[in-house]
Design an enzyme around this catalytic site. Structure first.
Site: not given
Length: 569
Positions: A311, A366
């Site tokens: 993240s 992602c």
């Protein structure tokens, strides 16, 4: 069908699985058991077929992406684990040996599809990282001076081992991560591809030499950085580690690898196969754990570079901490990928590609489509998109999300958007899968009339959820995309080449697709985003990775004292 065998058995060379596919036809509705009976009549045919990735593809087609039968792969792990309380406890891999962690705290490893514990991971301590670094430093002395063509040979063998074990490795990924078997197999195939690229390094990085003046030569050569580290997330237990491992090691570095504590099992087989390929002991080490292990890696003076994928919140912390210790760092973070949909887009291509982009790997990647910027009159495409989304069924061709907490978080985003006025066109909340009632499943979800200021439009949901934001012009769409703090990927669906280029040049994203829902570059093109999706210089794969994992040494040489002199000599 049995009449096929005599012709095959007379062949001078063993048949490959592709021959079988061509003969029988991959689309024919033959039961898998019938094919196995045919193959079993010739051990040569069977041996050459079942280890092929194409066999796995056919196997997946015939089993309709169902889970592998019990016992699961973790039950068969014999290397890298210690059995305790009925669960395999993962070990560290240091200096070519499997060793227990110094830590006494453990976290469970779950099977997300079943919602059941299948193992446990120790939370290693700084002394474990120190042991791994010591082993890597000892191995570096010989591995770094081994000619690069010899280092590449290790990875030629490793690539063959990956290909031979695609089915097994994919089943292991599926069990600890929850994705479908076909998605897990694709993950292994990508690992094969980046390993293949690493094998080409001897041809990519030869030193250069030039006579800059009579009797004077300048040259440069690349040298490895030293001991490097690789820290990876839960969503791709096999592929993401391979973004770093092959290139870094072929270039002469040695490594400390810290996999996600949630999915540690794939790391064990990676180490085992590297060992079988002939990688020297200590060149590759694994430290299992979580935050404390990561902090120790950032702080350790013996580690000279690290890569991180996770993240943005954590990527910032890791990057700041590692670079403050004067080491190289390349940290990939979160994403909020936008797809611009124009009214002239090819309906079938746009609908199917966007649906797969939003739901692939349960949206836990992602590169997933997160926001659809619908320009003008696109209802006809959105309607078809919803039809395609409804064909994606949890437990069949849609895997689980990683945990019960992730499922609750994703569903909260949906409920909050609905309460703020958005319209849920396809609802994936409250999903239960027969036979996997404890699993963590969220169905495909399409939400229309989302406003750019809504939380679901701004934050990374990391689930199979697509929000639709209506805009009037392509400039409005680009403006929304540009305002996102992230910049991993963006796409446009249109049949107008001029508008496609217009968007490509203005999108604030490191990777862009035209009529491609998941614009992942293939090797040798490198992977990496912009803005708060990446911290550090360069990209993690492809040619760009060479700069990160090597140092340039420039040498000036003069032998002839009688050479004509000028200012350069």
């Amino acid at each position: 069908m049995s009449s096929i065998l005599p012709k095959w058995e007379k062949r001078k060379s063993p048949p490959c699985f592709y021959d079988l596919v061509l003969t029988l036809g991959i689309d024919h509705p033959f039961p898998k058991v019938v094919l196995l009976e045919i193959l079993a009549k010739s051990s040569t045919i069977y041996e050459n077929c079942v280890h092929s990735p194409l066999w796995l593809a056919l196997e997946l087609t015939m089993t309709n992406n169902k889970r592998a039968p019990a016992p699961g792969p973790s039950d068969n792990l014999t290397i890298g684990v210690k059995r305790s309380d009925g669960f395999p406890t993962v070990l560290n891999y240091i200096g070519g040996e499997w060793v227990e962690s110094s830590g006494s705290t453990f976290v469970p490893v779950m099977n997300p599809s079943q919602g059941k514990q299948i193992g446990r991971t120790p939370l290693s301590l700084p002394q474990d990282v120190d042991s791994a670094v010591n082993a890597a430093e000892a191995a570096y002395k010989t591995w770094s001076t081994t000619p690069i063509k010899e280092r590449a040979q290790v990875f030629y063998r490793y690539k063959m081992l990956l290909e031979r074990h695609v089915s097994e490795l994919a089943a292991l990924v599926q069990e600890e991560n929850g994705k479908t078997l076909s998605e897990a197999a694709a993950e292994i195939e990508k690992a094969v591809e980046v390993t293949e690229f690493a094998c080409s390094m001897p041809q990519l990085i030869p030193g250069e030499i030039l006579e800059v003046s009579r009797g004077v030569e300048c040259r440069f050569d690349r040298y490895p950085v030293g001991v490097v580290a690789c820290i990876t997330p839960f969503n791709f237990p096999n592929m993401v580690p391979h973004w770093t491992i092959p290139n870094a090691l072929v270039l002469g570095n040695t490594m400390v690898f810290k996999p996600s504590q949630v999915v540690p099992l794939s790391s064990l087989r990676i180490a085992e196969l590297l060992n079988k390929a002939g990688l020297p002991s200590g060149a590759f080490n694994i430290v299992q754990g979580a935050q404390e292990a990561v902090e120790a890696i950032c702080d350790h003076p013996g580690i000279h570079a690290l890569t991180f994928v996770g993240s943005t919140q954590v990527a910032k912390i890791v990057y700041a901490r590692a670079t403050s210790r004067l080491k190289r760092a390349l940290c990939l973070g979160s994403a909020k990928n936008h797809i611009i949909l124009l009214p002239d887009a090819h309906v079938e291509m746009a609908a199917s590609n966007i649906a797969v982009s939003m739901t692939g790997c349960a949206g836990q990647r992602c590169m997933a489509a997160a926001s659809l910027l619908a320009v003008g009159s696109t209802d006809h495409i959105i309607e078809r998109l919803c039809d395609e989304a409804r064909k994606i069924i949890p437990g069949k061709n849609l895997g689980a999300v990683t945990s019960g907490e992730a499922k609750e978080r994703i569903e909260r985003y949906i409920t909050e958007a609905e309460s703020e006025g958005a319209r849920v066109l396809v609802d994936g909340r409250g999903v239960k899968v027969e036979g996997c009632e404890g699993g963590f499943f969220v169905g495909p979800t399409v939400i229309d009339h989302v406003r750019p200021d809504m939380r679901i439009a701004r934050e990374e949901v990391f689930g199979p959820v697509l929000t639709i934001i209506r805009v009037k012009t392509i400039d409005d769409a680009i403006a929304i995309e540009n305002k996102s703090p992230y910049g991993n990927a963006a796409s446009i669906f249109t049949q107008d080449g001029g508008l496609a280029r217009y968007a490509m040049e203005r999108a604030s994203a490191g990777m862009f697709g035209v009529n491609v829902g998941v614009p992942v570059p293939r090797e040798p093109f490198s992977f990496g985003g912009w803005n708060e999706s990446k911290f550090g210089v360069g990209d993690i794969t492809g040619k760009s990775s060479v700069e990160f994992f090597t140092r340039l040494k420039k040498t000036t040489i003069k032998w002839d004292p009688e050479a004509k002199r000028n200012w350069m000599s």
